[in-house]
Design a protein around this motif. Structure first.
Motif, PDB file in Angstrom:
ATOM      1  N   PRO A  41       0.835  -1.201   0.000  1.00  0.00           N
ATOM      2  CA  PRO A  41       0.000   0.000   0.000  1.00  0.00           C
ATOM      3  C   PRO A  41       0.873   1.256   0.000  1.00  0.00           C
ATOM      4  O   PRO A  41       1.852   1.327   0.733  1.00  0.00           O
ATOM      5  CB  PRO A  41      -0.800  -0.112   1.300  1.00  0.00           C
ATOM      6  CG  PRO A  41      -0.767  -1.563   1.650  1.00  0.00           C
ATOM      7  CD  PRO A  41       0.557  -2.067   1.132  1.00  0.00           C
ATOM      8  N   GLY A  42       0.522   2.183  -0.848  1.00  0.00           N
ATOM      9  CA  GLY A  42       1.262   3.430  -0.911  1.00  0.00           C
ATOM     10  C   GLY A  42       2.576   3.344  -1.652  1.00  0.00           C
ATOM     11  O   GLY A  42       3.447   4.190  -1.463  1.00  0.00           O
ATOM     12  N   GLU A  43       2.718   2.336  -2.517  1.00  0.00           N
ATOM     13  CA  GLU A  43       3.983   2.154  -3.219  1.00  0.00           C
ATOM     14  C   GLU A  43       3.730   1.523  -4.590  1.00  0.00           C
ATOM     15  O   GLU A  43       2.893   0.643  -4.722  1.00  0.00           O
ATOM     16  CB  GLU A  43       4.881   1.234  -2.382  1.00  0.00           C
ATOM     17  CG  GLU A  43       6.182   0.857  -3.018  1.00  0.00           C
ATOM     18  CD  GLU A  43       6.956  -0.106  -2.133  1.00  0.00           C
ATOM     19  OE1 GLU A  43       7.913   0.336  -1.504  1.00  0.00           O
ATOM     20  OE2 GLU A  43       6.574  -1.304  -2.072  1.00  0.00           O
ATOM     21  N   ASN A  44       4.455   1.983  -5.594  1.00  0.00           N
ATOM     22  CA  ASN A  44       4.479   1.345  -6.906  1.00  0.00           C
ATOM     23  C   ASN A  44       5.931   1.086  -7.278  1.00  0.00           C
ATOM     24  O   ASN A  44       6.796   1.939  -7.054  1.00  0.00           O
ATOM     25  CB  ASN A  44       3.830   2.231  -7.979  1.00  0.00           C
ATOM     26  CG  ASN A  44       2.332   2.046  -8.067  1.00  0.00           C
ATOM     27  OD1 ASN A  44       1.798   1.048  -7.613  1.00  0.00           O
ATOM     28  ND2 ASN A  44       1.643   3.015  -8.639  1.00  0.00           N
ATOM     29  N   LEU A  45       6.202  -0.087  -7.848  1.00  0.00           N
ATOM     30  CA  LEU A  45       7.541  -0.475  -8.262  1.00  0.00           C
ATOM     31  C   LEU A  45       7.540  -0.843  -9.732  1.00  0.00           C
ATOM     32  O   LEU A  45       6.551  -1.353 -10.252  1.00  0.00           O
ATOM     33  CB  LEU A  45       8.025  -1.685  -7.450  1.00  0.00           C
ATOM     34  CG  LEU A  45       8.003  -1.571  -5.933  1.00  0.00           C
ATOM     35  CD1 LEU A  45       8.368  -2.906  -5.300  1.00  0.00           C
ATOM     36  CD2 LEU A  45       8.938  -0.477  -5.471  1.00  0.00           C
ATOM     37  N   ALA A  46       8.675  -0.610 -10.395  1.00  0.00           N
ATOM     38  CA  ALA A  46       8.834  -1.015 -11.794  1.00  0.00           C
ATOM     39  C   ALA A  46      10.307  -1.224 -12.073  1.00  0.00           C
ATOM     40  O   ALA A  46      11.176  -0.658 -11.398  1.00  0.00           O
ATOM     41  CB  ALA A  46       8.273   0.041 -12.730  1.00  0.00           C
ATOM     42  N   LYS A  47      10.599  -2.048 -13.064  1.00  0.00           N
ATOM     43  CA  LYS A  47      11.969  -2.185 -13.542  1.00  0.00           C
ATOM     44  C   LYS A  47      11.924  -2.330 -15.048  1.00  0.00           C
ATOM     45  O   LYS A  47      10.921  -2.777 -15.621  1.00  0.00           O
ATOM     46  CB  LYS A  47      12.688  -3.363 -12.889  1.00  0.00           C
ATOM     47  CG  LYS A  47      12.192  -4.723 -13.340  1.00  0.00           C
ATOM     48  CD  LYS A  47      13.020  -5.825 -12.709  1.00  0.00           C
ATOM     49  CE  LYS A  47      12.532  -7.179 -13.192  1.00  0.00           C
ATOM     50  NZ  LYS A  47      13.332  -8.273 -12.649  1.00  0.00           N
ATOM     51  N   GLY A  48      12.987  -1.906 -15.678  1.00  0.00           N
ATOM     52  CA  GLY A  48      13.041  -1.996 -17.128  1.00  0.00           C
ATOM     53  C   GLY A  48      14.459  -1.845 -17.623  1.00  0.00           C
ATOM     54  O   GLY A  48      15.338  -1.354 -16.917  1.00  0.00           O
ATOM     55  N   SER A  49      14.665  -2.272 -18.845  1.00  0.00           N
ATOM     56  CA  SER A  49      15.992  -2.218 -19.444  1.00  0.00           C
ATOM     57  C   SER A  49      16.108  -1.011 -20.368  1.00  0.00           C
ATOM     58  O   SER A  49      15.134  -0.298 -20.609  1.00  0.00           O
ATOM     59  CB  SER A  49      16.270  -3.514 -20.213  1.00  0.00           C
ATOM     60  OG  SER A  49      15.322  -3.662 -21.254  1.00  0.00           O
ATOM     61  N   GLY A  50      17.288  -0.825 -20.881  1.00  0.00           N
ATOM     62  CA  GLY A  50      17.528   0.280 -21.801  1.00  0.00           C
ATOM     63  C   GLY A  50      17.418   1.611 -21.080  1.00  0.00           C
ATOM     64  O   GLY A  50      17.847   1.746 -19.947  1.00  0.00           O
ATOM     65  N   ASP A  51      16.798   2.562 -21.739  1.00  0.00           N
ATOM     66  CA  ASP A  51      16.622   3.886 -21.134  1.00  0.00           C
ATOM     67  C   ASP A  51      15.236   3.950 -20.498  1.00  0.00           C
ATOM     68  O   ASP A  51      14.372   4.688 -20.948  1.00  0.00           O
ATOM     69  CB  ASP A  51      16.809   4.988 -22.184  1.00  0.00           C
ATOM     70  CG  ASP A  51      16.841   6.365 -21.556  1.00  0.00           C
ATOM     71  OD1 ASP A  51      17.192   6.466 -20.365  1.00  0.00           O
ATOM     72  OD2 ASP A  51      16.500   7.340 -22.251  1.00  0.00           O
ATOM     73  N   PHE A  52      15.011   3.125 -19.492  1.00  0.00           N
ATOM     74  CA  PHE A  52      13.721   3.046 -18.809  1.00  0.00           C
ATOM     75  C   PHE A  52      13.600   4.239 -17.873  1.00  0.00           C
ATOM     76  O   PHE A  52      14.343   4.353 -16.905  1.00  0.00           O
ATOM     77  CB  PHE A  52      13.619   1.729 -18.042  1.00  0.00           C
ATOM     78  CG  PHE A  52      12.267   1.448 -17.476  1.00  0.00           C
ATOM     79  CD1 PHE A  52      11.173   1.273 -18.291  1.00  0.00           C
ATOM     80  CD2 PHE A  52      12.093   1.340 -16.107  1.00  0.00           C
ATOM     81  CE1 PHE A  52       9.920   0.990 -17.763  1.00  0.00           C
ATOM     82  CE2 PHE A  52      10.851   1.062 -15.563  1.00  0.00           C
ATOM     83  CZ  PHE A  52       9.759   0.886 -16.402  1.00  0.00           C
ATOM     84  N   THR A  53      12.677   5.121 -18.164  1.00  0.00           N
ATOM     85  CA  THR A  53      12.558   6.371 -17.424  1.00  0.00           C
ATOM     86  C   THR A  53      11.437   6.314 -16.397  1.00  0.00           C
ATOM     87  O   THR A  53      10.556   5.456 -16.452  1.00  0.00           O
ATOM     88  CB  THR A  53      12.271   7.534 -18.389  1.00  0.00           C
ATOM     89  OG1 THR A  53      10.997   7.317 -19.007  1.00  0.00           O
ATOM     90  CG2 THR A  53      13.351   7.661 -19.449  1.00  0.00           C
ATOM     91  N   GLY A  54      11.469   7.278 -15.498  1.00  0.00           N
ATOM     92  CA  GLY A  54      10.391   7.422 -14.538  1.00  0.00           C
ATOM     93  C   GLY A  54       9.062   7.692 -15.211  1.00  0.00           C
ATOM     94  O   GLY A  54       8.023   7.164 -14.793  1.00  0.00           O
ATOM     95  N   ASN A  68      22.907  -3.372 -10.985  1.00  0.00           N
ATOM     96  CA  ASN A  68      24.184  -3.950 -11.399  1.00  0.00           C
ATOM     97  C   ASN A  68      24.077  -4.695 -12.726  1.00  0.00           C
ATOM     98  O   ASN A  68      25.064  -4.824 -13.444  1.00  0.00           O
ATOM     99  CB  ASN A  68      24.722  -4.890 -10.312  1.00  0.00           C
ATOM    100  CG  ASN A  68      25.065  -4.153  -9.043  1.00  0.00           C
ATOM    101  OD1 ASN A  68      25.212  -2.931  -9.031  1.00  0.00           O
ATOM    102  ND2 ASN A  68      25.197  -4.892  -7.948  1.00  0.00           N
ATOM    103  N   ASN A  69      22.884  -5.196 -13.054  1.00  0.00           N
ATOM    104  CA  ASN A  69      22.698  -5.924 -14.314  1.00  0.00           C
ATOM    105  C   ASN A  69      22.373  -4.989 -15.481  1.00  0.00           C
ATOM    106  O   ASN A  69      22.084  -5.436 -16.573  1.00  0.00           O
ATOM    107  CB  ASN A  69      21.603  -6.985 -14.169  1.00  0.00           C
ATOM    108  CG  ASN A  69      20.227  -6.393 -13.905  1.00  0.00           C
ATOM    109  OD1 ASN A  69      20.051  -5.173 -13.873  1.00  0.00           O
ATOM    110  ND2 ASN A  69      19.245  -7.264 -13.717  1.00  0.00           N
TER     111      ASN A  69
END
Length: 158
Positions: free
Chosen positions: A75-88, A136-137
């Motif tokens: 609750p109260g949080e969103n997460l994301a991950k992405g490769s390349g030029d993954f922006t906010g 790191n990846n």
């Protein structure tokens, strides 16, 4: 000599453009614009940037650099991950793209996840802070924190 000066100037300008594009779409205004545009669509008031939430989000993003592993957003949080030029901006857009999966009448996700979207548009969440770290990846890890937190079970986002 003149050719060298022009070439050096061109190289410096290219480096500036590269650095600017890396920072582009990761400013507080970039995160807020995507959030506030989605909120306006459902007639929910805008959010404001909260530096303390941003520090918390940045610290958490930094802590995930070693594994870049997403856990379930709380609750109260969103997460994301992405490769390349993954922006906010792109992370926030992905959360908003869950909109078709949210059914207001049943207050449930239908056909896919929608919890990131409902946090974005949660009426009582009025402050936002986000952080972004390079893992790191080579991937990017993005965390946004909301206050007051939303996605309260049994309640509608708006």
């Amino acid at each position: 000599m003149r050719l060298f000066k022009h070439t050096l100037l061109l190289v410096c300008l290219m480096i500036l453009v590269i650095f600017y594009s890396c920072d582009a779409q990761n400013s507080p205004q970039d995160y807020l614009k995507v959030h506030n545009d989605a909120r306006a669509e459902v007639r929910v008031g805008p959010m404001s940037w909260d530096a303390a939430l941003a520090t918390k989000a940045q610290n958490y993003s930094n802590s995930r650099r070693g594994d870049c592993h997403l856990i379930h957003s709380g609750p109260g949080e969103n997460l994301a991950k992405g490769s390349g030029d993954f922006t906010g901006r792109r992370a926030a857009q992905l959360w908003v793209e869950e909109k078709p999966n949210y059914n207001y009448d049943s207050n449930r996700c239908v056909g896919g996840p929608c919890g990131h979207y409902t946090q974005v548009i949660w009426r009582n969440s009025t402050r936002l802070g986000c952080g972004r770290a390079r893992c790191n990846n080579g991937w990017w890890f993005i965390c946004c924190n909301y206050a007051p937190p939303g996605n309260i079970i049994g309640r509608r986002p708006y």
